[in-house]
Write a protein that holds these residues in place. Structure first.
Motif, PDB file in Angstrom:
ATOM      1  N   ARG A  86      76.318  10.672  28.241  1.00 28.41           N
ATOM      2  CA  ARG A  86      76.148   9.680  27.184  1.00 28.41           C
ATOM      3  C   ARG A  86      74.769   9.805  26.536  1.00 28.41           C
ATOM      4  O   ARG A  86      74.639   9.680  25.316  1.00 28.41           O
ATOM      5  N   GLY A  87      73.751  10.065  27.347  1.00 28.00           N
ATOM      6  CA  GLY A  87      72.405  10.253  26.808  1.00 28.00           C
ATOM      7  C   GLY A  87      72.324  11.455  25.886  1.00 28.00           C
ATOM      8  O   GLY A  87      71.716  11.392  24.813  1.00 28.00           O
ATOM      9  N   ARG A  88      72.959  12.544  26.287  1.00 32.41           N
ATOM     10  CA  ARG A  88      72.965  13.743  25.445  1.00 32.41           C
ATOM     11  C   ARG A  88      73.730  13.500  24.150  1.00 32.41           C
ATOM     12  O   ARG A  88      73.287  13.912  23.079  1.00 32.41           O
ATOM     13  N   LEU A  89      74.882  12.831  24.242  1.00 36.35           N
ATOM     14  CA  LEU A  89      75.669  12.548  23.036  1.00 36.35           C
ATOM     15  C   LEU A  89      74.930  11.583  22.113  1.00 36.35           C
ATOM     16  O   LEU A  89      75.052  11.664  20.890  1.00 36.35           O
ATOM     17  N   GLN A  90      74.130  10.705  22.689  1.00 37.76           N
ATOM     18  CA  GLN A  90      73.312   9.800  21.877  1.00 37.76           C
ATOM     19  C   GLN A  90      72.218  10.594  21.163  1.00 37.76           C
ATOM     20  O   GLN A  90      71.991  10.418  19.968  1.00 37.76           O
ATOM     21  N   THR A  91      71.561  11.491  21.871  1.00 35.24           N
ATOM     22  CA  THR A  91      70.520  12.324  21.274  1.00 35.24           C
ATOM     23  C   THR A  91      71.074  13.178  20.137  1.00 35.24           C
ATOM     24  O   THR A  91      70.409  13.375  19.119  1.00 35.24           O
ATOM     25  N   LEU A  92      72.304  13.655  20.292  1.00 33.88           N
ATOM     26  CA  LEU A  92      72.937  14.490  19.268  1.00 33.88           C
ATOM     27  C   LEU A  92      73.504  13.679  18.100  1.00 33.88           C
ATOM     28  O   LEU A  92      73.978  14.242  17.122  1.00 33.88           O
ATOM     29  N   GLY A  93      73.480  12.345  18.200  1.00 35.60           N
ATOM     30  CA  GLY A  93      73.945  11.498  17.106  1.00 35.60           C
ATOM     31  C   GLY A  93      75.417  11.147  17.148  1.00 35.60           C
ATOM     32  O   GLY A  93      75.950  10.594  16.196  1.00 35.60           O
ATOM     33  N   ILE A  94      76.083  11.451  18.247  1.00 37.97           N
ATOM     34  CA  ILE A  94      77.506  11.132  18.373  1.00 37.97           C
ATOM     35  C   ILE A  94      77.687   9.683  18.831  1.00 37.97           C
ATOM     36  O   ILE A  94      78.564   8.975  18.338  1.00 37.97           O
ATOM     37  N   LEU A  95      76.866   9.245  19.765  1.00 31.26           N
ATOM     38  CA  LEU A  95      76.940   7.868  20.268  1.00 31.26           C
ATOM     39  C   LEU A  95      75.717   7.084  19.810  1.00 31.26           C
ATOM     40  O   LEU A  95      74.623   7.633  19.668  1.00 31.26           O
ATOM     41  N   ARG A  96      75.909   5.798  19.603  1.00 26.66           N
ATOM     42  CA  ARG A  96      74.802   4.891  19.282  1.00 26.66           C
ATOM     43  C   ARG A  96      74.118   4.462  20.583  1.00 26.66           C
ATOM     44  O   ARG A  96      74.640   4.698  21.665  1.00 26.66           O
ATOM     45  N   GLU A  97      73.009   3.795  20.461  1.00 22.75           N
ATOM     46  CA  GLU A  97      72.309   3.274  21.632  1.00 22.75           C
ATOM     47  C   GLU A  97      73.201   2.336  22.441  1.00 22.75           C
ATOM     48  O   GLU A  97      73.123   2.274  23.658  1.00 22.75           O
ATOM     49  N   SER A  98      74.079   1.623  21.753  1.00 20.88           N
ATOM     50  CA  SER A  98      74.991   0.686  22.408  1.00 20.88           C
ATOM     51  C   SER A  98      76.086   1.404  23.200  1.00 20.88           C
ATOM     52  O   SER A  98      76.806   0.787  23.969  1.00 20.88           O
ATOM     53  N   GLY A  99      76.240   2.717  22.967  1.00 21.15           N
ATOM     54  CA  GLY A  99      77.292   3.478  23.626  1.00 21.15           C
ATOM     55  C   GLY A  99      78.532   3.665  22.767  1.00 21.15           C
ATOM     56  O   GLY A  99      79.423   4.415  23.124  1.00 21.15           O
ATOM     57  N   HIS A 100      78.578   2.988  21.639  1.00 24.96           N
ATOM     58  CA  HIS A 100      79.726   3.123  20.736  1.00 24.96           C
ATOM     59  C   HIS A 100      79.596   4.406  19.922  1.00 24.96           C
ATOM     60  O   HIS A 100      78.496   4.884  19.653  1.00 24.96           O
ATOM     61  N   GLU A 101      80.735   4.933  19.506  1.00 22.73           N
ATOM     62  CA  GLU A 101      80.732   6.135  18.685  1.00 22.73           C
ATOM     63  C   GLU A 101      80.148   5.826  17.313  1.00 22.73           C
ATOM     64  O   GLU A 101      80.522   4.858  16.669  1.00 22.73           O
ATOM     65  N   HIS A 102      79.238   6.677  16.892  1.00 18.59           N
ATOM     66  CA  HIS A 102      78.566   6.486  15.618  1.00 18.59           C
ATOM     67  C   HIS A 102      79.550   6.547  14.444  1.00 18.59           C
ATOM     68  O   HIS A 102      79.415   5.812  13.483  1.00 18.59           O
ATOM     69  N   PHE A 103      80.545   7.418  14.524  1.00 19.07           N
ATOM     70  CA  PHE A 103      81.480   7.610  13.414  1.00 19.07           C
ATOM     71  C   PHE A 103      82.811   6.888  13.628  1.00 19.07           C
ATOM     72  O   PHE A 103      83.819   7.267  13.037  1.00 19.07           O
ATOM     73  N   ASN A 104      82.833   5.864  14.445  1.00 25.21           N
ATOM     74  CA  ASN A 104      84.071   5.156  14.766  1.00 25.21           C
ATOM     75  C   ASN A 104      84.849   4.773  13.508  1.00 25.21           C
ATOM     76  O   ASN A 104      84.301   4.224  12.566  1.00 25.21           O
ATOM     77  N   GLY A 105      86.138   5.111  13.511  1.00 24.45           N
ATOM     78  CA  GLY A 105      87.009   4.780  12.388  1.00 24.45           C
ATOM     79  C   GLY A 105      86.882   5.731  11.217  1.00 24.45           C
ATOM     80  O   GLY A 105      87.429   5.470  10.151  1.00 24.45           O
ATOM     81  N   SER A 106      86.177   6.837  11.425  1.00 24.59           N
ATOM     82  CA  SER A 106      85.905   7.761  10.324  1.00 24.59           C
ATOM     83  C   SER A 106      86.652   9.080  10.460  1.00 24.59           C
ATOM     84  O   SER A 106      86.876   9.572  11.556  1.00 24.59           O
ATOM     85  N   LEU A 107      86.954   9.642   9.303  1.00 26.75           N
ATOM     86  CA  LEU A 107      87.421  11.015   9.229  1.00 26.75           C
ATOM     87  C   LEU A 107      86.164  11.864   9.316  1.00 26.75           C
ATOM     88  O   LEU A 107      85.185  11.607   8.626  1.00 26.75           O
ATOM     89  N   VAL A 108      86.157  12.851  10.199  1.00 26.39           N
ATOM     90  CA  VAL A 108      84.987  13.713  10.342  1.00 26.39           C
ATOM     91  C   VAL A 108      85.353  15.137   9.971  1.00 26.39           C
ATOM     92  O   VAL A 108      86.484  15.574  10.187  1.00 26.39           O
ATOM     93  N   ILE A 109      84.394  15.842   9.395  1.00 23.63           N
ATOM     94  CA  ILE A 109      84.605  17.209   8.939  1.00 23.63           C
ATOM     95  C   ILE A 109      83.478  18.060   9.506  1.00 23.63           C
ATOM     96  O   ILE A 109      82.305  17.724   9.349  1.00 23.63           O
TER      97      ILE A 109
END
Length: 114
Positions: A83-106
């Motif tokens: 989770r820490g690594r995914l947060q550093t990479l911008g995938i997860l927020r500090e809260s642990g939620h997905e940064h792009f939740n509900g989004s189409l990603v490309i």
């Protein structure tokens, strides 16, 4: 001793992956999530993107809050590390939620390994 009846799925990302590989694994996970989501596929169709080739070529994906559920628990060493690594990479927020939740990603480009 209680045993759950729901089978635990393996995490979609490997703990020992480098950052580049970790991002590629997240992209693949979101791509599969898109293909399994009737509502996301319907949205793409409404935008004129019906071709499976387009979905695969551009690695279109759908972030739908499930990535965090597939990671080891955050109170475990492996879960906290991932989770820490995914947060550093911008995938997860500090809260642990997905940064792009509900989004189409490309996937645009992922930096080469260094």
């Amino acid at each position: 001793m209680k045993h759950g009846t729901v089978r635990k799925l393996p995490p979609p990302v490997a703990r020992d992956a480098d950052d580049r590989e970790l991002l590629l694994q997240v992209v693949s996970y979101y791509n599969e999530t898109l293909k399994q989501s009737p509502e996301a596929m319907k949205y793409l169709e409404s935008r004129g993107l019906k071709s499976p080739e387009i979905i695969d070529r551009f690695r279109l994906g759908f972030a739908n809050r499930t990535l965090g559920y597939r990671l080891p628990a955050k109170n475990r060493a492996a879960g906290a590390e991932m989770r820490g690594r995914l947060q550093t990479l911008g995938i997860l927020r500090e809260s642990g939620h997905e940064h792009f939740n509900g989004s189409l990603v490309i996937r645009s480009s992922i930096p080469p390994a260094t």
